[in-house]
Design a protein around this motif. Structure first.
Motif, PDB file in Angstrom:
ATOM      1  N   UNK A   2      16.932  62.979  33.967  1.00  0.00           N
ATOM      2  CA  UNK A   2      15.626  64.096  33.611  1.00  0.00           C
ATOM      3  C   UNK A   2      14.593  62.915  34.015  1.00  0.00           C
ATOM      4  N   UNK A   3      15.169  62.133  32.409  1.00  0.00           N
ATOM      5  CA  UNK A   3      14.490  60.604  32.236  1.00  0.00           C
ATOM      6  C   UNK A   3      14.255  59.474  33.650  1.00  0.00           C
ATOM      7  N   UNK A   4      15.079  59.421  34.555  1.00  0.00           N
ATOM      8  CA  UNK A   4      14.266  58.492  35.653  1.00  0.00           C
ATOM      9  C   UNK A   4      14.071  59.756  36.851  1.00  0.00           C
ATOM     10  N   UNK A   5      13.285  60.598  36.786  1.00  0.00           N
ATOM     11  CA  UNK A   5      12.218  60.609  37.788  1.00  0.00           C
ATOM     12  C   UNK A   5      13.433  61.966  38.633  1.00  0.00           C
ATOM     13  N   UNK A   6      14.665  62.483  38.005  1.00  0.00           N
ATOM     14  CA  UNK A   6      15.280  62.985  39.034  1.00  0.00           C
ATOM     15  C   UNK A   6      16.194  64.644  38.587  1.00  0.00           C
ATOM     16  N   UNK A   7      16.027  65.596  39.375  1.00  0.00           N
ATOM     17  CA  UNK A   7      17.254  66.516  38.616  1.00  0.00           C
ATOM     18  C   UNK A   7      18.502  66.105  39.403  1.00  0.00           C
ATOM     19  N   UNK A   8      19.870  65.943  38.290  1.00  0.00           N
ATOM     20  CA  UNK A   8      21.224  65.934  38.600  1.00  0.00           C
ATOM     21  C   UNK A   8      22.433  67.106  38.953  1.00  0.00           C
ATOM     22  N   UNK A   9      22.631  67.695  39.497  1.00  0.00           N
ATOM     23  CA  UNK A   9      24.163  68.407  38.783  1.00  0.00           C
ATOM     24  C   UNK A   9      25.181  68.227  39.494  1.00  0.00           C
ATOM     25  N   UNK A  10      26.392  68.229  39.325  1.00  0.00           N
ATOM     26  CA  UNK A  10      26.986  68.532  39.487  1.00  0.00           C
ATOM     27  C   UNK A  10      28.126  69.510  39.604  1.00  0.00           C
ATOM     28  N   UNK A  11      28.752  70.358  39.961  1.00  0.00           N
ATOM     29  CA  UNK A  11      29.341  71.251  39.756  1.00  0.00           C
ATOM     30  C   UNK A  11      28.461  72.256  39.090  1.00  0.00           C
ATOM     31  N   UNK A  48      27.193  59.548  32.688  1.00  0.00           N
ATOM     32  CA  UNK A  48      25.911  58.836  32.092  1.00  0.00           C
ATOM     33  C   UNK A  48      24.367  59.067  32.773  1.00  0.00           C
ATOM     34  N   UNK A  49      25.284  59.154  34.360  1.00  0.00           N
ATOM     35  CA  UNK A  49      23.951  58.550  35.290  1.00  0.00           C
ATOM     36  C   UNK A  49      23.458  60.598  35.162  1.00  0.00           C
ATOM     37  N   UNK A  50      24.452  60.553  35.538  1.00  0.00           N
ATOM     38  CA  UNK A  50      23.538  62.631  35.726  1.00  0.00           C
ATOM     39  C   UNK A  50      22.410  62.918  34.292  1.00  0.00           C
ATOM     40  N   UNK A  51      23.458  63.005  33.268  1.00  0.00           N
ATOM     41  CA  UNK A  51      22.737  62.771  31.651  1.00  0.00           C
ATOM     42  C   UNK A  51      21.216  62.805  31.501  1.00  0.00           C
ATOM     43  N   UNK A  85      18.599  78.070  25.293  1.00  0.00           N
ATOM     44  CA  UNK A  85      19.204  78.243  26.949  1.00  0.00           C
ATOM     45  C   UNK A  85      20.322  78.368  27.406  1.00  0.00           C
ATOM     46  N   UNK A  86      20.806  77.221  26.629  1.00  0.00           N
ATOM     47  CA  UNK A  86      21.967  76.837  27.589  1.00  0.00           C
ATOM     48  C   UNK A  86      23.116  76.818  26.911  1.00  0.00           C
ATOM     49  N   UNK A  87      24.031  77.424  27.070  1.00  0.00           N
ATOM     50  CA  UNK A  87      24.843  77.662  26.122  1.00  0.00           C
ATOM     51  C   UNK A  87      25.727  76.664  25.250  1.00  0.00           C
ATOM     52  N   UNK A  88      25.893  75.159  25.717  1.00  0.00           N
ATOM     53  CA  UNK A  88      26.444  74.553  25.242  1.00  0.00           C
ATOM     54  C   UNK A  88      25.662  73.317  24.861  1.00  0.00           C
ATOM     55  N   UNK A  89      25.768  72.478  23.797  1.00  0.00           N
ATOM     56  CA  UNK A  89      24.901  70.820  23.315  1.00  0.00           C
ATOM     57  C   UNK A  89      25.875  69.827  23.955  1.00  0.00           C
ATOM     58  N   UNK A  90      24.442  69.699  24.661  1.00  0.00           N
ATOM     59  CA  UNK A  90      26.172  68.404  24.967  1.00  0.00           C
ATOM     60  C   UNK A  90      25.049  66.704  24.473  1.00  0.00           C
ATOM     61  N   UNK A  91      25.938  65.820  23.862  1.00  0.00           N
ATOM     62  CA  UNK A  91      25.562  64.437  23.308  1.00  0.00           C
ATOM     63  C   UNK A  91      26.535  63.794  24.439  1.00  0.00           C
ATOM     64  N   UNK A  92      25.580  62.863  24.927  1.00  0.00           N
ATOM     65  CA  UNK A  92      25.479  61.884  26.179  1.00  0.00           C
ATOM     66  C   UNK A  92      26.020  60.841  25.595  1.00  0.00           C
TER      67      UNK A  92
END
Length: 375
Positions: free
Chosen positions: A302-311, A296-299, A249-256
């Motif tokens: 979720x693993x570290x117990x946070x939601x993180x959003x940038x724009x 990378x911290x944003x990517x 359901x996301x527009x793109x597949x992201x590999x970080x």
């Protein structure tokens, strides 16, 4: 309500207990982080710089506020970006809780393991210790809630091992960590699944992913590379740390990529392959495969117990909320096209998350596990 409105309420003594707690919590944090008091001019200059970076606000009229209001103003203005969301969970509990709203709890360690013989094991309900044995492989659940594979018999079951495939799947509102037979560590996010062999044989280590996962691939012989296949791409590595977000359901597949190197190949179209260096992200949108610099911290927040959003737009934010709290989200009316930046703890109740998002001038109606977003 925006920052200035909240501070005006505080000055006039009309805050609720929860709103007062927000302002005073910020003031206490400001006192801890600031060695010397800021002058009024310094506060105004800091506020100006903050407002310039926040397109969702109109710049307020310049005026001199008392020190507590000024200090809280600077911090609350930052709340629309990053710092407000970084409050510890026990302080976030001071936020307004809607009495009529159900307390929908955050997700946790929940997953189902399906063995090669079709047997299903609910991992969150299983006792610690040995769960099963198949093809000479012992499957154990640790006290930390991890799944570990151990080869118990090298000499037998060789043919059975070559075809034995297991699947671990998390529901909405679930996550889980698994240690694969080769020592690779995988963290699965909500609504995700990983299909993998009971033991890696042959010249490669291949797994299949739906949803999102973070991998720390075990470094073994170069002749036995590790690969992750999703619906639209394949990622090939030897030993490295990376995150794949492949939700349908996301527009793109992201590999970080965080460490090492990987090769990302689109399975359809003419995009071909790209090689990533640490700090880069491959974005597969339709048939186009591009490489961007990445936070990378944003990517892996979720693993570290946070939601993180940038724009991020509102729909992106709410898809992440929906997956973690296992709720349905719908939209009503013409919603503002704002962008959201910041971090929110994933260990707080849904009502607290919605209270935080309400600072962006959107509203929420809760009916059981259905959330309606309104203007």
């Amino acid at each position: 309500m925006d920052a200035k409105e909240l501070l005006e309420k505080y000055r006039s003594g009309n805050c609720t207990a929860a709103e007062k707690a927000i302002v005073e919590t910020w003031y206490l944090k400001f006192e801890q982080d600031t060695a010397d008091p800021l002058t009024a001019d310094e506060l105004e200059q800091a506020a100006d710089r903050i407002w310039i970076r926040l397109p969702i606000h109109e710049k307020p009229q310049r005026n001199l506020w008392p020190r507590i209001a000024g200090a809280a103003a600077v911090l609350l203005m930052l709340s629309a970006g990053v710092y407000f969301f970084k409050l510890p969970a026990h302080q976030l509990a001071l936020l307004t809780q809607k009495e009529q709203a159900p307390q929908i709890l955050p997700g946790g360690n929940k997953a189902t393991l399906t063995l090669a013989n079709g047997k299903k094991i609910t991992l969150d309900g299983a006792d610690n210790g040995q769960l099963a044995e198949q093809a000479g492989i012992i499957i154990t659940k640790t006290k930390d809630g991890q799944l570990v594979y151990t080869v118990s018999d090298q000499g037998t079951h060789k043919e059975e091992r070559q075809t034995a495939m297991n699947t671990i799947a998390t529901p909405k509102g679930g996550q889980y960590q698994i240690n694969l037979p080769d020592g690779t560590k995988v963290w699965l996010n909500a609504a995700s699944s990983l299909r993998y062999p009971a033991v890696f044989t042959g010249s490669e280590r291949r797994v299949s992913l739906t949803g999102e996962a973070y991998f720390e691939v075990a470094k073994i012989h170069p002749a036995k590379p590790f690969s992750v296949s999703s619906l639209t791409q394949t990622v090939e590595v030897l030993g490295t740390h990376f995150n794949i977000n492949s939700y349908t359901d996301e527009q793109a597949v992201k590999t970080t990529l965080l460490e090492g190197s990987v090769k990302v190949t689109a399975q359809m179209g003419t995009s071909g392959s790209v090689f990533l260096k640490p700090g880069q992200q491959a974005v597969l949108l339709g048939n186009q495969l591009n490489v961007n610099l990445s936070n990378t911290e944003e990517a892996i927040a979720w693993k570290n117990g946070m939601f993180s959003f940038k724009d991020a737009d509102l729909q992106t934010v709410m898809r992440a909320v929906s997956r973690w709290y296992d709720v349905e989200v719908s939209y009503e009316g013409n919603l503002p096209g704002r962008q959201f930046s910041g971090e929110i703890h994933r260990n707080i109740n849904l009502s607290e998350v919605l209270d935080i998002l309400s600072f962006f001038k959107v509203h929420f109606r809760i009916d059981g596990k259905k959330i309606t977003v309104t203007k």
